[in-house]
Design a protein around this motif. Structure first.
Motif, mmCIF file in Angstrom:
data_model
loop_
_atom_site.group_PDB
_atom_site.id
_atom_site.type_symbol
_atom_site.label_atom_id
_atom_site.label_comp_id
_atom_site.label_asym_id
_atom_site.label_seq_id
_atom_site.Cartn_x
_atom_site.Cartn_y
_atom_site.Cartn_z
ATOM 1 N N ASN A 40 29.942 21.335 17.881
ATOM 2 C CA ASN A 40 29.844 22.728 17.427
ATOM 3 C C ASN A 40 30.048 23.657 18.626
ATOM 4 O O ASN A 40 29.130 24.337 19.074
ATOM 5 N N SER A 59 31.882 19.140 9.504
ATOM 6 C CA SER A 59 30.658 19.494 8.782
ATOM 7 C C SER A 59 30.292 18.446 7.743
ATOM 8 O O SER A 59 31.148 17.776 7.187
ATOM 9 N N GLY A 60 29.000 18.364 7.515
ATOM 10 C CA GLY A 60 28.526 17.460 6.461
ATOM 11 C C GLY A 60 27.360 16.612 6.910
ATOM 12 O O GLY A 60 26.888 15.752 6.166
ATOM 13 N N GLY A 61 26.919 16.857 8.157
ATOM 14 C CA GLY A 61 25.776 16.089 8.660
ATOM 15 C C GLY A 61 26.110 14.604 8.741
ATOM 16 O O GLY A 61 27.279 14.210 8.700
ATOM 17 N N LYS A 117 34.662 26.962 11.660
ATOM 18 C CA LYS A 117 33.419 26.182 11.541
ATOM 19 C C LYS A 117 32.196 27.060 11.817
ATOM 20 O O LYS A 117 31.172 26.959 11.136
ATOM 21 N N ASN A 161 29.116 27.885 9.313
ATOM 22 C CA ASN A 161 27.688 27.770 9.618
ATOM 23 C C ASN A 161 26.949 29.076 9.356
ATOM 24 O O ASN A 161 25.830 29.073 8.860
ATOM 25 N N GLU A 168 26.436 29.220 5.854
ATOM 26 C CA GLU A 168 25.358 28.245 5.568
ATOM 27 C C GLU A 168 23.987 28.916 5.795
ATOM 28 O O GLU A 168 23.084 28.796 4.957
ATOM 29 N N TYR A 169 23.847 29.640 6.896
ATOM 30 C CA TYR A 169 22.600 30.365 7.164
ATOM 31 C C TYR A 169 22.289 31.328 6.005
ATOM 32 O O TYR A 169 21.151 31.453 5.565
ATOM 33 N N LYS A 225 20.309 26.572 16.157
ATOM 34 C CA LYS A 225 21.012 26.089 17.338
ATOM 35 C C LYS A 225 22.081 27.054 17.830
ATOM 36 O O LYS A 225 22.738 26.792 18.819
ATOM 37 N N ARG A 245 15.204 34.169 10.506
ATOM 38 C CA ARG A 245 14.737 32.988 11.249
ATOM 39 C C ARG A 245 13.936 33.430 12.470
ATOM 40 O O ARG A 245 12.897 32.847 12.786
#
Ligand code: 6PG
Length: 486
Positions: free
Chosen positions: A106, A132-134, A187, A191, A194-195, A264, A291
């Motif tokens: 990342n 991505s996808g863990g 990417k 993310n 995603e947040y 992160k 956060r």
């Protein structure tokens, strides 16, 4: 030194690296595995990679390079930052012209732009790719977003598309994104989104838990229902499962987790970039701040004993209220994605990338953390109009927003009445209302700037680009400040 017949090398045997290697190997590729701490290579061979003789451990970078077929492909799955630079420098000294260094971490896209230049100046090719996808995605099909040296794409395309997730019709969730940092930018935006998705889900949970008094099973059932409809997505699905998850003693695990969020940095980078480019990506910004605020646990505990909220009021948890929360979720999500795509459009213009927004939606359709049915609608919107300035203006999305509007406003109202913070849902509504307002109060703002600093303003009755100054107090000079925008 062994024979040079391996297809690709992966450096960094943490869980993502190991799983990518296994995934590549499942697809018939011979992979060289390397890790700075050599014991990890042995552990990998004795563990997850045992019995696979086409996964070859290298004991040094020299050996790794010697095992690879040319043009060599070396993928870094190491921690973003200095470790990546260190490996690039060492590899650049060992590889030969035409070989490819791939960074699958990342990375910050500015680092990727710098590294692409550094590597290309040495006659090598560079790919900075989002993965991505863990763990699960890396093992069985991630979404892969590569950018960098265009000449590298034909060299890595086959492997990347083989291991990537596939949409229902078999299309790989991996396409070339663009030059230098484009892949890592996309990417990063993924993310950030995603947040935002996670934050609006958390707000819906907070409203249902504290505003409506629903228990875990009831909330799990609501999420299950949402997952059957337009909100169907990986994050809604895992939230349903998390809500109902109990430990061995029958306790809900969610209720035992401290309410301070970690991060992160990719969400923050998205927000920083939005500020740099002047794009109002408000929802992701609020998600990052939420956060940060959650992390002030001790301060919040102290404040909870001092600061008062609204008087307690019973709210009926009738299905209408729950449905309204679902509508608020969907509407906020549309705003968030619209903002994310606005950001990528501005970045493309600023960094000289040719981004294909429909292809990006397709890359995010499966494999990644934000995968959802909703991305099909986004892909269709960009198919209808590749130059769509905002998703909000697409017929399908504007109709959904109109349909969800009453529930969305009702949800924000409920939150305000109950004193429950919904920064992402409410800022999305504020964005929607501002975006659809023909005349904002910025005329007053311009007047204030001109009043105290002679910053000038444009007039409604004059062409754009002509600037005027008023001597508001009668005591000002005739010199106006120069006019520029950051
Ligand atoms: C992915 C994820 C991943 C990211 C985690 C953690 O696409 O698989 O985005 O890349 O590292 O989501 O991010 P935070 O620690 O910032 O929440």
């Amino acid at each position: 030194m062994g024979e040079a017949h391996a297809d690709i090398a992966v450096i960094g045997l943490a869980v993502m690296g190991q799983n990518l290697i296994l995934n590549m190997n499942d697809h018939g590729y011979e992979v060289v595995a390397f890790n700075r701490t050599l014991e990890r290579i042995d552990d990998f061979h004795a563990g997850a990679a045992s019995g696979r003789d086409t996964i070859v451990g290298a004991r040094s970078l020299e050996e790794l390079v010697g095992l690879l077929r040319r043009p060599r492909k070396v993928m870094l799955m190491v921690r973003a930052g200095q470790p990546t630079d260190d490996f690039i420098e060492q590899l650049a000294a060992l590889l030969e012209p035409g070989d490819v260094i791939i960074d699958g971490g990342n990375a910050n896209f500015y680092d990727t732009i710098r590294r692409a230049k550094y590597v290309e100046e040495r006659g090598l090719l560079f790919v900075g790719t989002g993965v991505s996808g863990g763990e699960e995605g890396a093992r069985h099909g991630p979404s892969i977003m590569p950018g960098g040296s265009p000449e590298a794409w034909p060299l890595v395309q086959e492997i990347f598309q083989a291991i990537a997730a596939k949409t229902q019709d078999g299309t790989p969730c991996c396409e070339w994104v663009g030059d230098d940092g484009a892949g890592h930018y996309v990417k990063m935006t993924h993310n950030g989104i995603e947040y935002g998705d996670m934050q609006v889900i958390c707000e819906a949970y907070h409203l249902m838990r504290d505003g409506l008094g629903l228990d875990a099973e009831e909330m799990a059932a609501v999420f299950d229902g949402w997952n059957e409809g337009e909100l169907n997505s990986y994050l809604i699905e895992i939230t349903r499962d998390i809500l109902a998850y109990r430990d061995a003693s029958g306790e809900l695990v969610l209720d035992q987790i401290l309410d301070t969020a970690g991060q992160k940095g990719t969400g923050k980078w998205t927000s920083v970039s939005s500020l740099d480019l002047g794009v109002p990506v408000t929802l992701i910004g609020e998600a990052v701040y939420a956060r940060c605020l959650s992390a002030l646990k001790d301060e919040r505990v102290a404040a909870s004993r001092v600061l008062t909220g609204p008087a307690e009021k019973e709210v009926d948890a009738d299905p209408g209220v729950v449905e309204a929360i679902g509508q608020a979720l969907l509407a906020s999500k549309i705003v968030s994605y619209a903002q994310g795509f606005m950001l990528m459009r501005a970045a493309a213009a600023s960094f000289g990338w040719q981004l294909d927004y429909g292809a990006i939606a397709l890359m995010w359709r499966e494999g990644c953390i934000i995968r959802s049915q909703f991305l099909d609608r986004i892909q269709e919107a960009f198919e209808r109009d590749p130059d769509l300035p905002s998703l909000l203006l697409d017929d399908y999305f504007s109709e959904v927003l109109a349909r969800c509007q009453a529930g969305w406003r009702g949800t924000v109202q409920l939150a305000i009445e109950r004193g429950i913070p919904v920064p992402a849902i409410s800022s999305a509504l504020a964005f929607y209302d501002a975006y659809r307002t023909e005349r904002l109060p910025a005329n007053l703002l311009q007047a204030q700037r001109d009043y105290f600093g002679a910053h000038t303003y444009e007039r409604l009755d004059q062409p754009r680009g002509e600037y005027f100054h008023t001597d508001w107090t009668g005591k000002g000079g005739a010199i106006a400040s120069s006019s520029y925008s950051v």
